[in-house]
Design an enzyme around this catalytic site. Structure first.
Site, mmCIF file in Angstrom:
data_model
loop_
_atom_site.group_PDB
_atom_site.id
_atom_site.type_symbol
_atom_site.label_atom_id
_atom_site.label_comp_id
_atom_site.label_asym_id
_atom_site.label_seq_id
_atom_site.Cartn_x
_atom_site.Cartn_y
_atom_site.Cartn_z
ATOM 1 N NE ARG A 142 63.046 38.545 39.601
ATOM 2 C CZ ARG A 142 64.445 38.962 39.681
ATOM 3 N NH1 ARG A 142 65.003 39.863 40.342
ATOM 4 N NH2 ARG A 142 65.161 38.088 38.792
ATOM 5 C CE LYS A 199 40.670 43.278 35.653
ATOM 6 N NZ LYS A 199 39.240 42.970 34.590
ATOM 7 C CD GLU A 218 33.335 52.319 31.530
ATOM 8 O OE1 GLU A 218 32.924 51.519 32.308
ATOM 9 O OE2 GLU A 218 34.205 51.780 30.494
ATOM 10 C CE LYS A 242 37.840 49.070 38.455
ATOM 11 N NZ LYS A 242 38.573 49.297 37.294
ATOM 12 C CD GLU A 285 36.672 40.254 35.403
ATOM 13 O OE1 GLU A 285 37.396 41.468 35.418
ATOM 14 O OE2 GLU A 285 35.911 39.992 34.528
ATOM 15 N NE ARG A 339 38.421 44.230 38.765
ATOM 16 C CZ ARG A 339 39.632 44.789 39.160
ATOM 17 N NH1 ARG A 339 40.068 43.986 39.989
ATOM 18 N NH2 ARG A 339 40.189 45.638 38.559
ATOM 19 C CG ASN A 382 33.366 42.748 32.593
ATOM 20 O OD1 ASN A 382 34.192 43.812 32.461
ATOM 21 N ND2 ASN A 382 33.638 41.616 32.803
ATOM 22 C CG HIS A 422 32.471 46.680 29.356
ATOM 23 N ND1 HIS A 422 31.776 47.417 30.112
ATOM 24 C CD2 HIS A 422 33.595 47.231 29.383
ATOM 25 C CE1 HIS A 422 32.464 48.701 30.806
ATOM 26 N NE2 HIS A 422 33.588 48.403 30.087
ATOM 27 C CG HIS A 427 34.738 44.398 25.063
ATOM 28 N ND1 HIS A 427 35.199 43.508 26.058
ATOM 29 C CD2 HIS A 427 35.303 45.666 25.470
ATOM 30 C CE1 HIS A 427 35.535 44.392 27.082
ATOM 31 N NE2 HIS A 427 35.922 45.600 26.582
ATOM 32 C CG HIS A 458 36.372 51.350 26.627
ATOM 33 N ND1 HIS A 458 36.105 50.121 26.176
ATOM 34 C CD2 HIS A 458 36.093 51.529 27.896
ATOM 35 C CE1 HIS A 458 35.510 49.438 27.424
ATOM 36 N NE2 HIS A 458 35.375 50.406 28.163
#
Ligand code: NAD
Ligand code: ZN
Length: 376
Positions: A129, A151, A193, A234, A244, A248, A252, A255, A259, A273
């Protein structure tokens, strides 16, 4: 932004209350990892999670730094690539951590690019956990993006990053010398980035990158500076909006288009990416100009820099060709929920001034994309 460039490590704080942590950036920091662990978690054992490439280049240095500080270690090495962010990879890493008798109070160390950071971080969040973990990012993308912000995730058959957790590390140690072994193409993809932080919120940093990008690629203090500014950008956004709900989303930029391009290329080597993000940012600037939000000259300036470093900015730069506009629109719609024919996009008013716009008509996007697809 033209702060003196130094060789000392730079420290960026991620301010998240009792989950706050430091990002330490500098050349040769891996040698200090053992001492840092001994100071932060005296008596802890560490399970090092890495991939085959990074194990070859950097695992010996990490293991000897930990041994020198008396930190007992075990290792788990997964295959290279996105395929390890799977249930299989997750099982392998969790079972290895348990087999190494890592308990609460011990540590998981994610040594590698974004794949390892996401996978090891998620395993750390789940085993017993939650076990503390450190990020030792070794790709540029991981140093400026994936290792910061907590994340973590693996992929589902239904899409990328669909199974995961917000789980913050206790330290991020970005050794900029680790990037010396990174293939040039991977470095360049990560640079997209870096440029993103300038384009979305820091015009002075973008100007600095225009003047200094060659030194960032070469290494030395300019590289550290670019990484530190990126992490600070960031970290500030994450501190405002960890989960987010608002700001946040600015991260993107590029993106949504990116994507769709990545998916159109089957998430393959054809388009990394960061390369997709570069092409996506070029489209976001072009689309913002089309909507009259930014001048054509300003949009061109942004695109020119991405071009100059060798990143793809036009559909024709993407090897193997792209599918029809219908297919790309389907991919955009899958990525982002369409509400009453409207999409949410990150758009720009200037270099360094991005904002989230939720009332974008899908028909406008379609018209813009079909024009771009036919451009030579
Ligand atoms: N968690 C987040 O916030 C976040 C943000 C952005 C991206 N991501 C994730 O990050 C992943 C992409 O990260 P990535 O581009 O680092 O990919 P990656 O981890 O696959 O690394 C890219 C390649 O470089 C190699 N490599 C890494 N460091 C090296 C080094 N120092 N020397 C030699 N080779 C090295 C790897 O083995 C791999 O082949 C994706 O899965 C993406 O979803 C996560
Ligand atoms: Zn990205």
């Amino acid at each position: 932004m033209t702060a003196p460039l130094r060789n000392d490590p730079a420290t960026v704080k991620v301010a998240l209350g009792d989950r706050s942590y430091d990002i330490v950036i500098g050349r040769g920091l891996i040698g200090s990892l053992g001492a840092r662990i001994a100071a932060l978690r005296p008596g802890a054992k560490a399970a090092i999670v890495t991939d085959e490439n990074v194990a070859r280049c950097h695992l010996p240095a990490v293991e000897s730094a930990l041994a020198a500080a008396g930190v007992p270690t075990s290792r788990v090495i997964v295959p290279v690539g996105e395929g390890s962010k799977s249930f299989g990879g997750f099982e392998q890493v969790c079972e290895a951590i348990i087999a190494a008798r890592i308990e609460r109070g011990d540590l998981v160390i994610a040594l590698g690019g974004g794949v390892i950071g996401d996978l090891a971080g998620f395993a750390a969040s789940a085993v017993r956990r939650g076990i503390d973990y450190m990020q030792v990012p070794t790709s540029l993308l991981a140093q400026v993006d994936s290792s910061v912000g907590g994340k973590t995730a693996i992929n589902s058959a239904h899409g990328k990053n669909l199974i995961g957790a917000f789980y913050q590390p206790i330290l991020v140690l970005a050794d900029t010398a680790a990037l010396d072994t990174l293939p040039q193409r991977e470095f360049r993809a990560g640079y997209a980035e870096v440029a993103k932080y300038g384009l979305l919120g820091d015009a002075a940093f973008f100007s600095w990158l225009e003047a200094n990008w060659r030194d960032v690629f070469k290494g030395g203090p300019a590289r550290e500076h670019a990484i530190a500014v990126s992490c600070r950008a960031k970290a500030a956004i994450v501190a405002r909006d960890e989960r987010e709900i608002g700001d946040r989303a600015l991260l993107n930029l590029g993106h949504t288009f990116g994507h769709a391009l990545e998916a159109a290329c089957g998430f393959s080597e054809r388009l990394l990416h960061g390369e997709a993000v570069a092409a996506g940012m070029a489209l976001a600037f072009g689309f913002s100009a089309r909507l009259g939000l930014i001048s054509a000259a300003e949009a061109e300036r942004a695109i020119r820099h991405l071009d100059q470093v060798g990143l793809p900015t036009r559909p024709k730069d993407i090897p193997g060709g792209l599918p029809s506009v219908d297919r790309l629109m389907d991919l955009i719609a899958q990525d982002k929920k369409v509400k009453r024919g409207m999409l949410t996009f990150v758009l720009v008013r200037a270099i360094g001034s991005a904002f989230v716009e939720s009332g974008i008509d899908t028909q406008d996007v379609r018209a813009f994309l079909s024009e771009k697809l036919t451009e030579q």
